[in-house]
Design an enzyme around this catalytic site. Structure first.
Site, PDB file in Angstrom:
ATOM      1  N   GLY A 172       0.766  -1.171   0.136  1.00 43.77           N
ATOM      2  CA  GLY A 172       0.134   0.064   0.036  1.00 43.77           C
ATOM      3  C   GLY A 172       0.935   1.290  -0.039  1.00 43.77           C
ATOM      4  N   GLY A 404     -15.919  15.123 -32.330  1.00 40.37           N
ATOM      5  CA  GLY A 404     -15.739  15.519 -30.776  1.00 40.37           C
ATOM      6  C   GLY A 404     -14.438  15.526 -30.383  1.00 40.37           C
ATOM      7  N   ALA A 405     -13.389  14.890 -31.213  1.00 37.44           N
ATOM      8  CA  ALA A 405     -11.965  15.333 -30.747  1.00 37.44           C
ATOM      9  C   ALA A 405     -11.750  16.900 -31.167  1.00 37.44           C
ATOM     10  CB  ALA A 405     -11.193  14.479 -31.551  1.00 37.44           C
TER      11      ALA A 405
HETATM   12  C1  HXC Z   1      10.044  -4.564   8.299  1.00 38.67           C
HETATM   13  C2  HXC Z   1      11.389  -4.730   6.488  1.00 38.67           C
HETATM   14  C3  HXC Z   1      10.460  -4.659   5.967  1.00 38.67           C
HETATM   15  C4  HXC Z   1       9.232  -4.378   6.306  1.00 38.67           C
HETATM   16  C5  HXC Z   1      12.130  -5.023   4.697  1.00 38.67           C
HETATM   17  N1  HXC Z   1      12.353  -5.052   5.937  1.00 38.67           N
HETATM   18  N2  HXC Z   1      10.861  -4.808   4.464  1.00 38.67           N
HETATM   19  N3  HXC Z   1      11.345  -4.946   8.057  1.00 38.67           N
HETATM   20  N4  HXC Z   1       8.934  -4.467   7.553  1.00 38.67           N
HETATM   21  N5  HXC Z   1       8.049  -4.258   5.323  1.00 38.67           N
HETATM   22  C6  HXC Z   1      13.518  -5.285   6.433  1.00 38.67           C
HETATM   23  C7  HXC Z   1      14.274  -6.681   6.023  1.00 38.67           C
HETATM   24  O1  HXC Z   1      13.700  -7.678   7.245  1.00 38.67           O
HETATM   25  C8  HXC Z   1      15.784  -6.557   6.348  1.00 38.67           C
HETATM   26  O2  HXC Z   1      16.178  -6.466   7.877  1.00 38.67           O
HETATM   27  C9  HXC Z   1      15.901  -5.427   5.741  1.00 38.67           C
HETATM   28  O3  HXC Z   1      14.699  -4.386   5.722  1.00 38.67           O
HETATM   29  C10 HXC Z   1      16.602  -5.157   4.316  1.00 38.67           C
HETATM   30  O4  HXC Z   1      15.656  -6.111   3.628  1.00 38.67           O
HETATM   31  P1  HXC Z   1      16.060  -7.294   2.661  1.00 38.67           P
HETATM   32  O5  HXC Z   1      14.961  -8.120   2.354  1.00 38.67           O
HETATM   33  O6  HXC Z   1      17.356  -7.813   3.293  1.00 38.67           O
HETATM   34  O7  HXC Z   1      16.462  -6.396   1.273  1.00 38.67           O
HETATM   35  P2  HXC Z   1      16.279  -6.962  -0.326  1.00 38.67           P
HETATM   36  O8  HXC Z   1      16.705  -8.273  -0.409  1.00 38.67           O
HETATM   37  O9  HXC Z   1      16.997  -5.761  -0.862  1.00 38.67           O
HETATM   38  O10 HXC Z   1      14.655  -6.979  -0.345  1.00 38.67           O
HETATM   39  C11 HXC Z   1      13.878  -5.505  -0.257  1.00 38.67           C
HETATM   40  C12 HXC Z   1      12.468  -5.929  -0.276  1.00 38.67           C
HETATM   41  C13 HXC Z   1      11.920  -7.214   0.632  1.00 38.67           C
HETATM   42  C14 HXC Z   1      12.045  -6.505  -1.683  1.00 38.67           C
HETATM   43  C15 HXC Z   1      11.802  -4.742  -0.062  1.00 38.67           C
HETATM   44  O11 HXC Z   1      12.737  -6.723   2.072  1.00 38.67           O
HETATM   45  C16 HXC Z   1      10.644  -7.228   0.961  1.00 38.67           C
HETATM   46  O12 HXC Z   1       9.956  -7.970   0.227  1.00 38.67           O
HETATM   47  N6  HXC Z   1       9.964  -6.747   1.942  1.00 38.67           N
HETATM   48  C17 HXC Z   1       8.774  -6.874   2.012  1.00 38.67           C
HETATM   49  C18 HXC Z   1       7.673  -6.052   1.277  1.00 38.67           C
HETATM   50  C19 HXC Z   1       6.396  -6.158   1.434  1.00 38.67           C
HETATM   51  O13 HXC Z   1       5.752  -7.067   1.265  1.00 38.67           O
HETATM   52  N7  HXC Z   1       5.903  -4.742   1.907  1.00 38.67           N
HETATM   53  C20 HXC Z   1       4.429  -4.872   2.364  1.00 38.67           C
HETATM   54  C21 HXC Z   1       4.327  -4.452   3.665  1.00 38.67           C
HETATM   55  S1  HXC Z   1       2.706  -4.348   4.128  1.00 38.67           S
HETATM   56  P3  HXC Z   1      17.789  -6.869   8.317  1.00 38.67           P
HETATM   57  O14 HXC Z   1      17.523  -6.799   9.864  1.00 38.67           O
HETATM   58  O15 HXC Z   1      17.770  -8.433   8.004  1.00 38.67           O
HETATM   59  O16 HXC Z   1      18.650  -6.153   7.616  1.00 38.67           O
HETATM   60  C22 HXC Z   1       2.125  -2.958   3.468  1.00 38.67           C
HETATM   61  C23 HXC Z   1       0.652  -2.740   3.744  1.00 38.67           C
HETATM   62  C24 HXC Z   1       0.355  -1.439   3.408  1.00 38.67           C
HETATM   63  O17 HXC Z   1       2.887  -2.196   2.967  1.00 38.67           O
HETATM   64  C25 HXC Z   1       0.939  -0.376   3.915  1.00 38.67           C
HETATM   65  C26 HXC Z   1       0.073   0.942   3.333  1.00 38.67           C
HETATM   66  C27 HXC Z   1      -1.555   0.926   3.485  1.00 38.67           C
END
Ligand code: HXC
Length: 514
Positions: A172, A404-405
């Site tokens: 989101g 119309g365009a």
């Molecule tokens: C907490 C997070 C995080 C998150 C990443 N990290 N995303 N911590 N919440 N959403 C942390 C990881 O645990 C990791 O911590 C560090 O950030 C780096 O992430 P990596 O995975 O090691 O990096 P990378 O391989 O480059 O991958 C990046 C990424 C991946 C593609 C963004 O981290 C990922 O898929 N994250 C989740 C994405 C996701 O699903 N987000 C949606 C969240 S829910 P450490 O301590 O190991 O370094 C959402 C709901 C909507 O957004 C909100 C708004 C309405």
């Protein structure tokens, strides 16, 4: 404790926080060809102008290992600064701190700095590089994002909002950029609501993160991004350039740049539109020969290329340019072109940027797919956006302007303040071929030599309507001008329309067909 000791401690703490997630993480980040969150701020803003707020902010989460976990500045750098001497407010997410994830405090910081943008009437720039809502903080993260979204909407139309997508922008979280006016995405970044793994589980589709939400996918397929940048540096330059065309808020006019006042006739414009009305040409050649120094910042260049939109200047004044592109699908108006242009028109109107429209349009695109996907609803956006716009509106008909365009491209009846036509203009209810089939169907059917009669009638119809004189006679065209004079006529019109005021009925808001 002496003042010296206290200051030494302050400096130590400040330096530690400024290191974000620490040198290992910063190194890994840089190895991907990215600038760090602080380097991005430094590159964007004037040297020495950045005033940071909330550096010492600390999260208060305790669950899922968060108790006592350090998250410098809670993963986002916020503050005020100047860009080329003009005030902005900004937030820059730090991926090295918990993946730039947005917890409660992180989002509160962002929302608060956005409020400063609103209070001071200055643009807001959000540099995104984040894994999205901080999962450990659960619903508090969602609530934080809710505040950011709500504040985005409060700022909308009051101050320009620009999003830079420099890393992941997942879930989101992508909706904050979506609520802003312009999105600049780097080739290192991906944006999506649900990632490849979830998609695989739910629909079985296999797709890479880049295919799904890379810059090209969002430029060409979704129309979500406005500009693609090769890297962070390029994204920042684009952002600075974009800001240069815009006022700081809706109560100001855009900055006027120095100009040498040159409006000399430009004979190149005589040679761009081909004699054959079916021959394509690149309308950007017209634009580049009209704007100051051939400097045109095109937005969404890869999406619905049958319409061109972007910013230029005429004698230093910003204009928003909308032009049919005969080089692609003959410059027809379809659903995507309509939504692309309408949104741009509304942005310009909100920020006091005059609209300059170049017309060469054969009509709305016919077809079952277009009808069933709502060309009526989406095409109406053009009529709505132009009619609702109260900024100076200048229209130049280059060649075809049918049906119309013709109206949808800011015809006089939609409130154009000046309508000019080149001698090559053909303004008619529809193209001669189509018109003849409707008006003379019986006559053609009854003719001995149907093809010859059809050709004759087409020529007759074209003779009457395929010129600008009938429209000028009806006062739908203010003047027929020689192409080399176009820049001079536009410059003069902008000058005379500079004080234009046009009132609209008081209401909560109009209801553009979304
Ligand atoms: C907490 C997070 C995080 C998150 C990443 N990290 N995303 N911590 N919440 N959403 C942390 C990881 O645990 C990791 O911590 C560090 O950030 C780096 O992430 P990596 O995975 O090691 O990096 P990378 O391989 O480059 O991958 C990046 C990424 C991946 C593609 C963004 O981290 C990922 O898929 N994250 C989740 C994405 C996701 O699903 N987000 C949606 C969240 S829910 P450490 O301590 O190991 O370094 C959402 C709901 C909507 O957004 C909100 C708004 C309405």
């Amino acid at each position: 404790m002496s003042m010296d000791t206290r200051i030494a401690e302050l400096r130590k703490r400040r330096e530690a926080i400024q290191l974000g997630g620490g040198s290992d993480k910063l190194e890994k980040h840089r190895a991907q060809g990215k600038l760090t969150a602080r380097e991005r701020v430094a590159a964007l803003t004037d040297a020495g102008s950045f005033q940071e707020t909330g550096l010492f902010a600390e999260h208060r989460a305790t669950l899922f290992g968060m108790a006592g976990k350090e998250a410098p500045a809670d993963g986002v750098i916020c503050g005020a600064a100047t860009v080329h001497g003009r005030l902005i407010h900004l937030a820059s997410q730090d991926f090295t701190v918990l993946g730039g994830s947005a917890g409660e405090l992180h989002s509160t910081k962002v929302a608060e700095i956005m409020e400063q943008s609103l209070k001071t009437g200055s643009p807001f720039v959000f540099i995104n590089d984040s894994g999205g809502a901080r999962v450990q903080e659960g619903i508090d993260s969602l609530s934080g994002y809710g505040k950011v979204f709500h504040t985005n909407v409060m700022l909308s139309g009051a101050v320009p909002q620009i999003s830079l997508i420099c890393g992941p922008c997942a879930g989101g979280a992508a909706y904050s950029p979506a609520l802003t006016d312009f999105i600049i995405q780097t080739r290192q970044a991906q944006m999506f609501i649900t990632g490849p793994q979830v998609i695989k589980q739910v629909t079985g589709e296999a797709v890479t993160a880049d295919q799904l939400g890379g810059a090209d996918a969002h430029m060409t397929n979704s129309g979500v991004v406005h500009f693609i940048a090769g890297n962070d540096e390029e994204a920042i330059l684009l952002c600075q350039k974009l800001l240069s065309f815009l006022p700081s808020n809706n109560l100001e006019d855009p900055p006027v740049f120095p100009s040498d006042g040159n409006v000399d006739a430009n004979p190149v414009l005589n040679g761009i539109v081909p004699d054959d009305p079916k021959q394509p040409y690149d309308v950007r050649d017209v634009i580049l020969n009209v704007v100051d120094n051939g400097d045109f910042l095109e937005a969404q260049s890869g999406y619905a290329p049958n319409i061109v939109i972007g910013f230029g200047r005429i004698l230093g004044r910003s204009v928003g340019i909308i032009a049919n592109q005969p080089a692609y699908l003959a410059g027809v108006l379809d659903i995507n072109a309509s939504t692309k242009a309408s949104r741009f028109i509304r942005f310009c109107n909100a920020f006091n940027i005059a609209l300059l429209t170049f017309v060469d349009v054969p009509g709305f695109l016919p077809g079952v797919q277009q009808e069933h996907n709502g060309i009526i609803r989406h095409g109406a956006k053009m009529l709505f956006a132009y009619s609702a716009a109260t900024v100076p509106k200048i229209t130049v008909v280059l060649r075809k302007s049918y049906g119309g365009a013709y109206l949808a491209m800011c015809g006089k009846d939609l409130g154009a303040d000046r309508t000019f036509a080149w001698p090559t203009a053909e303004i008619a209810v529809m193209g001669a071929e189509g018109a003849v089939e409707i008006v003379f169907r019986k006559e053609i059917q009854e003719a001995e030599d149907k093809a010859a009669r059809r050709k004759e009638l087409i020529e007759k119809y074209r003779e009457v309507f395929a010129n600008p004189y009938v429209s000028a006679g009806r006062r739908l065209v203010d003047d027929i001008i020689e192409p080399p004079e176009t820049r001079r006529m536009i410059a003069q019109s902008l000058e005379y329309l500079n004080t234009k005021r046009e009132l609209r009925p008081a209401k909560k808001h109009g209801l553009i067909p979304l």
